[in-house]
Design a protein around this motif. Structure first.
Motif, PDB file in Angstrom:
ATOM      1  N   SER A  96      13.358 -15.363   9.607  1.00 46.91           N
ATOM      2  CA  SER A  96      12.600 -15.816   8.439  1.00 46.91           C
ATOM      3  C   SER A  96      11.672 -14.722   7.913  1.00 46.91           C
ATOM      4  N   GLU A  97      11.018 -13.996   8.818  1.00 44.76           N
ATOM      5  CA  GLU A  97      10.119 -12.929   8.369  1.00 44.76           C
ATOM      6  C   GLU A  97      10.915 -11.798   7.738  1.00 44.76           C
ATOM      7  N   LYS A  98      12.080 -11.502   8.297  1.00 41.92           N
ATOM      8  CA  LYS A  98      12.910 -10.445   7.718  1.00 41.92           C
ATOM      9  C   LYS A  98      13.420 -10.845   6.340  1.00 41.92           C
ATOM     10  N   ARG A  99      13.921 -12.087   6.211  1.00 39.58           N
ATOM     11  CA  ARG A  99      14.399 -12.559   4.914  1.00 39.58           C
ATOM     12  C   ARG A  99      13.269 -12.551   3.883  1.00 39.58           C
ATOM     13  N   ALA A 100      12.092 -12.985   4.316  1.00 41.44           N
ATOM     14  CA  ALA A 100      10.955 -13.004   3.402  1.00 41.44           C
ATOM     15  C   ALA A 100      10.622 -11.599   2.914  1.00 41.44           C
ATOM     16  N   MET A 101      10.668 -10.625   3.827  1.00 32.63           N
ATOM     17  CA  MET A 101      10.391  -9.245   3.424  1.00 32.63           C
ATOM     18  C   MET A 101      11.440  -8.739   2.442  1.00 32.63           C
ATOM     19  N   GLY A 102      12.699  -9.092   2.681  1.00 31.63           N
ATOM     20  CA  GLY A 102      13.750  -8.672   1.762  1.00 31.63           C
ATOM     21  C   GLY A 102      13.484  -9.148   0.350  1.00 31.63           C
ATOM     22  N   PHE A 103      13.172 -10.437   0.191  1.00 30.57           N
ATOM     23  CA  PHE A 103      12.915 -10.968  -1.144  1.00 30.57           C
ATOM     24  C   PHE A 103      11.587 -10.473  -1.707  1.00 30.57           C
ATOM     25  N   TYR A 104      10.617 -10.239  -0.838  1.00 32.97           N
ATOM     26  CA  TYR A 104       9.322  -9.731  -1.303  1.00 32.97           C
ATOM     27  C   TYR A 104       9.472  -8.346  -1.928  1.00 32.97           C
ATOM     28  N   LEU A 105      10.342  -7.525  -1.352  1.00 34.64           N
ATOM     29  CA  LEU A 105      10.509  -6.159  -1.840  1.00 34.64           C
ATOM     30  C   LEU A 105      11.728  -5.994  -2.753  1.00 34.64           C
ATOM     31  N   ASP A 106      12.428  -7.084  -3.039  1.00 35.11           N
ATOM     32  CA  ASP A 106      13.618  -6.997  -3.881  1.00 35.11           C
ATOM     33  C   ASP A 106      13.290  -6.379  -5.236  1.00 35.11           C
ATOM     34  N   GLY A 107      14.054  -5.356  -5.576  1.00 36.45           N
ATOM     35  CA  GLY A 107      13.837  -4.651  -6.831  1.00 36.45           C
ATOM     36  C   GLY A 107      12.804  -3.548  -6.739  1.00 36.45           C
ATOM     37  N   ARG A 108      12.083  -3.481  -5.625  1.00 34.73           N
ATOM     38  CA  ARG A 108      11.067  -2.440  -5.447  1.00 34.73           C
ATOM     39  C   ARG A 108      11.485  -1.367  -4.461  1.00 34.73           C
ATOM     40  N   VAL A 109      12.475  -1.680  -3.619  1.00 31.98           N
ATOM     41  CA  VAL A 109      13.006  -0.693  -2.678  1.00 31.98           C
ATOM     42  C   VAL A 109      14.528  -0.753  -2.740  1.00 31.98           C
ATOM     43  N   SER A 110      15.167   0.265  -2.174  1.00 31.63           N
ATOM     44  CA  SER A 110      16.631   0.336  -2.207  1.00 31.63           C
ATOM     45  C   SER A 110      17.269  -0.507  -1.118  1.00 31.63           C
ATOM     46  N   VAL A 111      16.683  -0.484   0.083  1.00 30.94           N
ATOM     47  CA  VAL A 111      17.276  -1.158   1.241  1.00 30.94           C
ATOM     48  C   VAL A 111      16.175  -1.778   2.097  1.00 30.94           C
ATOM     49  N   ARG A 118       0.834  -1.217   0.000  1.00 35.12           N
ATOM     50  CA  ARG A 118       0.000   0.000   0.000  1.00 35.12           C
ATOM     51  C   ARG A 118       0.859   1.254   0.000  1.00 35.12           C
ATOM     52  N   ILE A 119       1.930   1.270   0.799  1.00 32.41           N
ATOM     53  CA  ILE A 119       2.790   2.448   0.886  1.00 32.41           C
ATOM     54  C   ILE A 119       3.526   2.685  -0.427  1.00 32.41           C
ATOM     55  N   LEU A 120       4.043   1.628  -1.020  1.00 30.53           N
ATOM     56  CA  LEU A 120       4.823   1.790  -2.255  1.00 30.53           C
ATOM     57  C   LEU A 120       4.000   2.407  -3.379  1.00 30.53           C
ATOM     58  N   LYS A 121       2.706   2.171  -3.384  1.00 28.82           N
ATOM     59  CA  LYS A 121       1.850   2.765  -4.410  1.00 28.82           C
ATOM     60  C   LYS A 121       1.771   4.283  -4.284  1.00 28.82           C
ATOM     61  N   THR A 122       2.111   4.822  -3.108  1.00 25.39           N
ATOM     62  CA  THR A 122       1.995   6.266  -2.879  1.00 25.39           C
ATOM     63  C   THR A 122       3.315   7.003  -3.100  1.00 25.39           C
ATOM     64  N   LEU A 123       4.418   6.290  -3.336  1.00 27.49           N
ATOM     65  CA  LEU A 123       5.736   6.910  -3.402  1.00 27.49           C
ATOM     66  C   LEU A 123       6.149   7.170  -4.851  1.00 27.49           C
ATOM     67  N   ASP A 124       6.861   8.274  -5.053  1.00 27.55           N
ATOM     68  CA  ASP A 124       7.296   8.636  -6.402  1.00 27.55           C
ATOM     69  C   ASP A 124       8.803   8.863  -6.477  1.00 27.55           C
ATOM     70  N   THR A 125       9.554   8.133  -5.634  1.00 27.55           N
ATOM     71  CA  THR A 125      11.006   8.214  -5.663  1.00 27.55           C
ATOM     72  C   THR A 125      11.577   6.806  -5.744  1.00 27.55           C
ATOM     73  N   PRO A 126      12.684   6.619  -6.483  1.00 24.91           N
ATOM     74  CA  PRO A 126      13.302   5.283  -6.531  1.00 24.91           C
ATOM     75  C   PRO A 126      14.121   4.957  -5.283  1.00 24.91           C
ATOM     76  N   PHE A 127      14.319   5.947  -4.420  1.00 23.79           N
ATOM     77  CA  PHE A 127      15.124   5.753  -3.206  1.00 23.79           C
ATOM     78  C   PHE A 127      14.191   5.484  -2.031  1.00 23.79           C
ATOM     79  N   VAL A 128      14.019   4.210  -1.712  1.00 25.32           N
ATOM     80  CA  VAL A 128      13.121   3.812  -0.636  1.00 25.32           C
ATOM     81  C   VAL A 128      13.901   2.917   0.325  1.00 25.32           C
ATOM     82  N   VAL A 129      13.890   3.277   1.599  1.00 22.83           N
ATOM     83  CA  VAL A 129      14.640   2.552   2.629  1.00 22.83           C
ATOM     84  C   VAL A 129      13.663   2.064   3.682  1.00 22.83           C
ATOM     85  N   LEU A 130      13.744   0.775   4.005  1.00 21.47           N
ATOM     86  CA  LEU A 130      12.840   0.179   4.990  1.00 21.47           C
ATOM     87  C   LEU A 130      13.597  -0.287   6.222  1.00 21.47           C
ATOM     88  N   ASP A 131      13.165   0.160   7.388  1.00 27.10           N
ATOM     89  CA  ASP A 131      13.562  -0.426   8.676  1.00 27.10           C
ATOM     90  C   ASP A 131      12.444  -1.391   9.060  1.00 27.10           C
TER      91      ASP A 131
END
Length: 260
Positions: free
Chosen positions: A153-168, A133-146
């Motif tokens: 396992s949940e962290k690794r899953a999130m990394g691969f889920y967002l791979d290529g869609r966020v910077s970090v 939902r958040i990514l649909k509202t952003l208009d910059t290629p520089f997106v960093v997630l904490d």
């Protein structure tokens, strides 16, 4: 562009370690922005206006948080007024603050997002759906997630889920730095946990004897930071492509405060 992220700052000693080392880190990496997790920066736990100001004055551009963000009521007004302090976006919208901050830097801007995992944590809104939902509202290629989460396992899953869609995608919460920094196939920089900023000879920033007592007898214990001893700062430095926002290099940070 170079971004530094620092793990959970624990208590006064953690704040002092950040104050001692962050200016040098910014110079060494020529960092354009610094993101610090400050949810435990107050003595005891939680975050206070005074500890938040200390981190900003030490060189942080954005402060992220986690499950202890609402522990101190004194921070509620600042969460509403200070856009540079964010809390996990998948908390109820009725909670103080917001989960996204746009940091403007001359010719470009960075969207900093804070989410919290639900495996072994509070039953918040699904963080994967919230990220979409958040990514649909952003208009910059520089997106960093904490991503403040308990399980690897949940962290690794999130990394691969967002791979290529966020910077970090960088994890926080467990206070122990992992050694799996990498650039995922789609160009997203990833680290399971940034680690912590605070006392080295501790259990997640707390006096070892107090944590040992809790494990042995299960009685309530007021946790305190160890007095004195070596301090360190842990995190990640990421170099991003100025055009695409994809990661070009990642490097773990683990530095000790030099004794006086």
């Amino acid at each position: 562009m170079v971004i530094i992220m620092l793990g959970d700052v624990v208590g006064q000693s953690g704040c002092e370690a950040v104050r001692a080392l962050l200016p040098g880190l910014r110079r060494d990496y020529r960092a354009d922005a610094v993101i610090v997790n400050g949810e435990n920066s107050a003595q005891g736990n939680g975050i206070l206006p005074s500890s938040a100001r200390h981190l900003f004055d030490s060189g942080a551009n954005v402060i992220t948080t986690g499950n202890h963000v609402f522990r101190r009521r004194e921070i509620y007004d600042l969460l509403e007024a200070e856009e540079g302090i964010i809390r996990p976006a998948n908390f109820s919208p009725e909670c103080p603050g917001t989960g996204v901050f746009r940091l403007d830097l001359l010719r470009r801007s960075i969207a900093v997002v804070n989410l919290m995992g639900t495996a072994g944590m509070e039953p918040l809104a699904n963080p994967f759906d919230t990220a979409d939902r958040i990514l649909k509202t952003l208009d910059t290629p520089f997106v960093v997630l904490d991503f403040h989460a308990e399980t690897t396992s949940e962290k690794r899953a999130m990394g691969f889920y967002l791979d290529g869609r966020v910077s970090v995608v960088a994890g926080t919460h467990t206070h122990v730095q992992t050694a799996d920094e990498q650039i995922l196939p789609g160009g997203t920089a990833y680290l399971t946990d940034l680690g912590m900023c605070g006392p080295v000879h501790s259990v997640l920033g707390v006096k070892p004897e107090q944590v040992i007592a809790r494990f042995r007898n299960a009685m309530p214990t007021r946790f305190e930071n160890p007095a004195g001893g070596p301090q360190y700062v842990c995190g990640l430095a990421v170099t991003l492509d100025d055009r695409t926002g994809r990661a070009a290099a990642v490097e773990r940070i683990s530095r000790f405060v030099e004794p006086r």
